[in-house]
Design a protein around this motif. Structure first.
Motif, PDB file in Angstrom:
ATOM      1  N   GLU A 217      47.989  34.367 -66.225  1.00  0.00           N
ATOM      2  CA  GLU A 217      48.047  33.407 -67.328  1.00  0.00           C
ATOM      3  C   GLU A 217      47.832  34.059 -68.698  1.00  0.00           C
ATOM      4  N   PRO A 218      48.688  35.001 -69.068  1.00  0.00           N
ATOM      5  CA  PRO A 218      48.531  35.658 -70.362  1.00  0.00           C
ATOM      6  C   PRO A 218      49.046  34.837 -71.540  1.00  0.00           C
ATOM      7  N   LEU A 219      49.805  33.770 -71.258  1.00  0.00           N
ATOM      8  CA  LEU A 219      50.391  32.935 -72.303  1.00  0.00           C
ATOM      9  C   LEU A 219      50.251  31.468 -71.928  1.00  0.00           C
ATOM     10  N   PHE A 220      50.445  30.611 -72.910  1.00  0.00           N
ATOM     11  CA  PHE A 220      50.381  29.181 -72.665  1.00  0.00           C
ATOM     12  C   PHE A 220      51.419  28.782 -71.614  1.00  0.00           C
ATOM     13  N   ARG A 221      51.092  27.799 -70.799  1.00  0.00           N
ATOM     14  CA  ARG A 221      51.927  27.439 -69.647  1.00  0.00           C
ATOM     15  C   ARG A 221      53.356  27.059 -70.015  1.00  0.00           C
ATOM     16  N   ALA A 222      53.580  26.540 -71.236  1.00  0.00           N
ATOM     17  CA  ALA A 222      54.921  26.121 -71.647  1.00  0.00           C
ATOM     18  C   ALA A 222      55.758  27.266 -72.203  1.00  0.00           C
ATOM     19  N   ASP A 223      55.147  28.425 -72.428  1.00  0.00           N
ATOM     20  CA  ASP A 223      55.858  29.542 -73.057  1.00  0.00           C
ATOM     21  C   ASP A 223      56.594  30.360 -71.998  1.00  0.00           C
ATOM     22  N   ARG A 224      57.605  29.755 -71.403  1.00  0.00           N
ATOM     23  CA  ARG A 224      58.350  30.432 -70.342  1.00  0.00           C
ATOM     24  C   ARG A 224      59.140  31.615 -70.878  1.00  0.00           C
ATOM     25  N   ASP A 225      59.704  31.458 -72.059  1.00  0.00           N
ATOM     26  CA  ASP A 225      60.451  32.573 -72.639  1.00  0.00           C
ATOM     27  C   ASP A 225      59.511  33.743 -72.913  1.00  0.00           C
ATOM     28  N   GLY A 226      58.308  33.441 -73.399  1.00  0.00           N
ATOM     29  CA  GLY A 226      57.335  34.507 -73.625  1.00  0.00           C
ATOM     30  C   GLY A 226      56.939  35.204 -72.350  1.00  0.00           C
ATOM     31  N   MET A 227      56.726  34.457 -71.268  1.00  0.00           N
ATOM     32  CA  MET A 227      56.374  35.076 -69.988  1.00  0.00           C
ATOM     33  C   MET A 227      57.503  35.971 -69.487  1.00  0.00           C
ATOM     34  N   ARG A 228      58.733  35.482 -69.600  1.00  0.00           N
ATOM     35  CA  ARG A 228      59.871  36.294 -69.164  1.00  0.00           C
ATOM     36  C   ARG A 228      59.960  37.585 -69.970  1.00  0.00           C
ATOM     37  N   ARG A 229      59.812  37.478 -71.294  1.00  0.00           N
ATOM     38  CA  ARG A 229      59.898  38.662 -72.138  1.00  0.00           C
ATOM     39  C   ARG A 229      58.756  39.626 -71.873  1.00  0.00           C
ATOM     40  N   LEU A 230      57.547  39.087 -71.711  1.00  0.00           N
ATOM     41  CA  LEU A 230      56.403  39.947 -71.413  1.00  0.00           C
ATOM     42  C   LEU A 230      56.602  40.676 -70.095  1.00  0.00           C
ATOM     43  N   ARG A 231      57.095  39.964 -69.099  1.00  0.00           N
ATOM     44  CA  ARG A 231      57.334  40.583 -67.789  1.00  0.00           C
ATOM     45  C   ARG A 231      58.336  41.731 -67.894  1.00  0.00           C
ATOM     46  N   GLU A 232      59.328  41.580 -68.765  1.00  0.00           N
ATOM     47  CA  GLU A 232      60.326  42.635 -68.932  1.00  0.00           C
ATOM     48  C   GLU A 232      59.782  43.834 -69.710  1.00  0.00           C
ATOM     49  N   MET A 233      58.748  43.605 -70.540  1.00  0.00           N
ATOM     50  CA  MET A 233      58.217  44.650 -71.410  1.00  0.00           C
ATOM     51  C   MET A 233      57.199  45.555 -70.727  1.00  0.00           C
ATOM     52  N   VAL A 234      56.524  45.062 -69.674  1.00  0.00           N
ATOM     53  CA  VAL A 234      55.392  45.792 -69.115  1.00  0.00           C
ATOM     54  C   VAL A 234      55.558  45.978 -67.612  1.00  0.00           C
ATOM     55  N   ASP A 235      54.776  46.906 -67.070  1.00  0.00           N
ATOM     56  CA  ASP A 235      54.806  47.170 -65.632  1.00  0.00           C
ATOM     57  C   ASP A 235      53.790  46.337 -64.869  1.00  0.00           C
ATOM     58  N   VAL A 236      52.698  45.940 -65.513  1.00  0.00           N
ATOM     59  CA  VAL A 236      51.695  45.129 -64.823  1.00  0.00           C
ATOM     60  C   VAL A 236      52.320  43.797 -64.405  1.00  0.00           C
ATOM     61  N   ARG A 237      51.972  43.332 -63.203  1.00  0.00           N
ATOM     62  CA  ARG A 237      52.530  42.078 -62.693  1.00  0.00           C
ATOM     63  C   ARG A 237      52.020  40.890 -63.515  1.00  0.00           C
ATOM     64  N   ILE A 238      52.877  39.916 -63.728  1.00  0.00           N
ATOM     65  CA  ILE A 238      52.518  38.694 -64.446  1.00  0.00           C
ATOM     66  C   ILE A 238      52.352  37.572 -63.416  1.00  0.00           C
ATOM     67  N   CYS A 258      60.043  34.489 -64.833  1.00  0.00           N
ATOM     68  CA  CYS A 258      58.813  34.411 -65.629  1.00  0.00           C
ATOM     69  C   CYS A 258      57.610  35.046 -64.946  1.00  0.00           C
ATOM     70  N   LEU A 259      57.632  35.139 -63.620  1.00  0.00           N
ATOM     71  CA  LEU A 259      56.448  35.547 -62.875  1.00  0.00           C
ATOM     72  C   LEU A 259      56.772  36.585 -61.814  1.00  0.00           C
ATOM     73  N   ASP A 260      55.780  37.417 -61.548  1.00  0.00           N
ATOM     74  CA  ASP A 260      55.802  38.296 -60.371  1.00  0.00           C
ATOM     75  C   ASP A 260      54.961  37.710 -59.250  1.00  0.00           C
ATOM     76  N   VAL A 261      53.942  36.945 -59.625  1.00  0.00           N
ATOM     77  CA  VAL A 261      52.979  36.383 -58.673  1.00  0.00           C
ATOM     78  C   VAL A 261      52.895  34.880 -58.929  1.00  0.00           C
ATOM     79  N   VAL A 262      53.179  34.078 -57.905  1.00  0.00           N
ATOM     80  CA  VAL A 262      53.230  32.625 -58.020  1.00  0.00           C
ATOM     81  C   VAL A 262      51.956  32.057 -57.400  1.00  0.00           C
ATOM     82  N   GLN A 263      51.211  31.222 -58.180  1.00  0.00           N
ATOM     83  CA  GLN A 263      49.843  30.870 -57.803  1.00  0.00           C
ATOM     84  C   GLN A 263      49.526  29.370 -57.822  1.00  0.00           C
TER      85      GLN A 263
END
Length: 369
Positions: A217-238, A258-263
């Motif tokens: 949960e690095p970003l607000f739940r509605a920020d799907r575009d941000g999660m997708r972009r963050l996931r593409e920018m870094v190696d750590v799992r989102i 948007c996610l690597d790990v679904v919780q």
């Protein structure tokens, strides 16, 4: 066999000293649990716990008189109730407990029987000073845990990173480390803003350096575009999705990358009936499915059955942060707490249903409704 009654009771355990949860700005002076019982005309009873069942009153006739094994039918009705009124998914868990008792099988076998065990990660709940957190990490190791989730929320992410660094310096590679950033949602009384993408990116770079398994949960739940972009920018799992309510929302999170790990948490959203669909979607996308689970021990057990039965997860959440969050507090409705074995696994039995038993005396002493 027919359902004859659905009984719901509410219970409150006083917490002295209070539990200071990292995600809550108010000290928690009590811990509430809701118990759901589904009774049948043949004497069998399904039992579960989780969310408060707010909005369920008056809907009992939709289930009374029905076949308890018509679980897909019941799931559709619960989905309708969620849309109009509230989340009542503990009833789904109670129906699965009942189904296991009818079949004489544990729920994990009814779901697919993939395994009877899953490795637990210790999920901390408090914000400790760096040295104290490192001490706690060593204690987790001594108890058999192979992974630990650390909470961020100290106001300045640099202070959070310093605590994380202290743990890594102390335990080296003996523990996998996860981090919950708690940016996806807020308590009802909190109005401060979540991180931006640039904030989250700075923190993610630090986590890459330290070697964190996932960033939750690095970003607000509605920020799907941000999660997708963050996931593409870094190696750590989102990781994320613990309070996502609808199955189609999980579909979109997975489809949009948007996610690597679904919780999701079966005690809060979707029940086992809904989340086995999400687990299948995650598997098809080659993602990790591992439930969030922070209700009480009965909710942890239900999520363990879901995970063991069909998900093949590397870890499952095990809320445990003594002394503030002990097994006695977490599992107070149960006759015996859920524990891990010497190798850090939650191991489920072959007992029919969920396999737990209620502590009726303690429930009677803590009943508030």
């Amino acid at each position: 066999m027919k359902i004859t009654a659905i009984e719901i009771t509410h219970h409150r355990l006083p917490l002295d000293p209070p539990f200071n949860a990292s995600w809550d700005t108010r000290p928690r002076t009590h811990f509430d649990a809701t118990i759901v019982r589904v009774k049948t005309d043949e004497g069998l009873e399904g039992i579960a716990s989780g969310d408060t069942m707010t909005g369920f009153a008056g809907h009992e006739p939709m289930f009374v008189g029905q076949d308890p094994l018509a679980i897909e039918r019941h799931y559709r009705i619960l989905s309708n109730i969620q849309f109009h009124y509230g989340r009542c998914w503990p009833l789904d868990l109670a129906l699965w407990d009942l189904a296991g008792k009818i079949a004489g099988q544990p729920v994990w076998k009814l779901l697919g029987g993939l395994s009877d065990r899953v490795r637990a990660y210790a999920s901390s709940g408090t914000l400790r000073a760096p040295a104290a957190l490192a001490d706690a990490a060593e204690a987790y190791l001594a108890q058999g845990f192979k992974a630990l989730k650390i909470r961020f929320h100290r106001g300045d992410w640099r202070a959070d990173v310093a605590a994380l660094e202290a743990v890594r310096a102390r335990v080296g590679d003996r523990l996998e480390l996860m981090v919950d950033c708690n940016q996806g949602w807020r308590m009802s009384w909190d109005a401060y803003a979540p991180w931006s993408l640039k904030d989250a990116l700075q923190v993610a770079r630090e986590m890459e350096r330290i070697g964190v398994y996932w960033m939750e949960e690095p970003l607000f739940r509605a920020d799907r575009d941000g999660m997708r972009r963050l996931r593409e920018m870094v190696d750590v799992r989102i990781a994320g999705g613990e309070m996502t309510r609808e199955i189609y929302e999980f579909r979109d999170l997975i489809r949009d990358g948007c996610l690597d790990v679904v919780q999701p948490d079966a005690a809060l959203v979707g029940g086992i009936s809904g989340l086995r669909r999400v687990a299948a979607m995650a598997e098809a996308a080659n993602l990790v499915f591992t439930p969030h689970t922070w209700t009480n021990g009965m909710g942890v057990v239900a999520n363990a059955h879901l995970t063991c039965g069909l998900a093949d997860a590397p870890f499952m959440e095990f809320p445990f942060d003594p002394p503030e969050w002990s097994l006695d507090r977490r599992d107070f409705p149960m006759r015996a707490p859920l524990t891990i074995d010497a190798d850090g696994f939650v191991v489920l039995s072959d007992r029919p249903g969920m396999g737990y038993e209620l502590d009726e005396d303690r429930l009677a002493a803590t009943r508030i409704g």
